[in-house]
Design a protein around this motif. Structure first.
Motif: not given
Length: 240
Positions: A8, A12, A15-16, A95
């Protein structure tokens, strides 16, 4: 649970830092390119792009993430917690394989057709992405600069693009059977009748063997060149 938390965290982190926006743009460029490819070559081109996409994603982005995390000091607090290198590596591979899988299907859909064997197609993307990600992390762990990493990762990756010569009927040798990407091309471009059991087992076996070897190498590289240097040469507190 730690592995899920790291997965996770990586999603993130990606994405950031705009990884997904970059790949939307990349897929759009591929879509535009395929619009100008003659119909007779469109399927072959889509397979080649799908082949190169998880390779490029795993090679460049995985190593880039490791170097970026090192510069931002992410590794110091991460490995003073009871984090395993195993969980860290698998989270990175997992991921990025999610992103590769989505991009691979988007690229192939742009060709106007669906894979003949969706499960084999998906397995080819995921196993190639995880292999390239682990290979990239092993290289990135040994370098401190992005320039040094980019140069060396291309040297390491060069042998694995050679099966494309056979795919385009330029040159073929049985030595390609020793490379994981030969299995990738067979899974991605399975014929309308599907892969034979022998070809399916070979493709899965060669990719799993190379994934295992890449994992061992990445684990050792990360342990020696990153974990042992946390805290300016400390002995590291992460569990191996």
């Amino acid at each position: 649970m730690k592995g899920l938390s790291l997965l996770i965290f990586d999603l993130r982190f990606q994405w950031r830092h705009g990884f997904y926006f970059v790949y939307v743009f990349v897929c759009f460029c591929y879509w535009i390119l395929l619009r100008f490819i003659p119909e007779i070559y469109k399927e072959t081109t889509a397979i080649a792009l799908t082949f190169s996409d998880p390779a490029a994603l795993g090679l460049i982005m995985a190593g880039g993430m490791v170097l970026l995390e090192r510069d931002q000091g992410v590794h110091d607090p991460l490995f003073v917690t009871p984090a395993h290198i195993r969980d860290y590596l698998l989270a990175k591979a997992g991921s990025l394989s999610v992103l590769s899988l989505a991009a691979g299907w988007a690229i192939h859909a742009a060709s106007g057709s669906l894979p003949q064997s969706p499960l084999a197609f998906s397995a080819g993307i995921v196993l190639t992405s995880t292999f390239m990600t682990l290979l990239s992390i092993g290289v990135a762990a040994r370098h401190r600069t992005i320039n040094g990493f980019i140069l060396m990762v291309q040297v390491y990756a060069l042998p694995f693009v050679l099966p494309l010569l056979g795919y385009f009927h330029l040159w073929h040798t049985d030595l390609f059977l020793l490379l994981p990407t030969e299995g990738t091309l067979r899974l991605l471009g399975s014929p309308s009748g599907g892969l034979s059991v022998n070809h399916l087992l070979y493709s899965a076996f060669i990719l799993l063997i190379w994934n295992s070897a890449a994992y061992i190498w990445a684990h050792r590289s990360y342990s020696r060149h990153v974990l042992m240097r946390i805290g300016e040469g400390g002995d590291g507190n992460g569990k191996i």
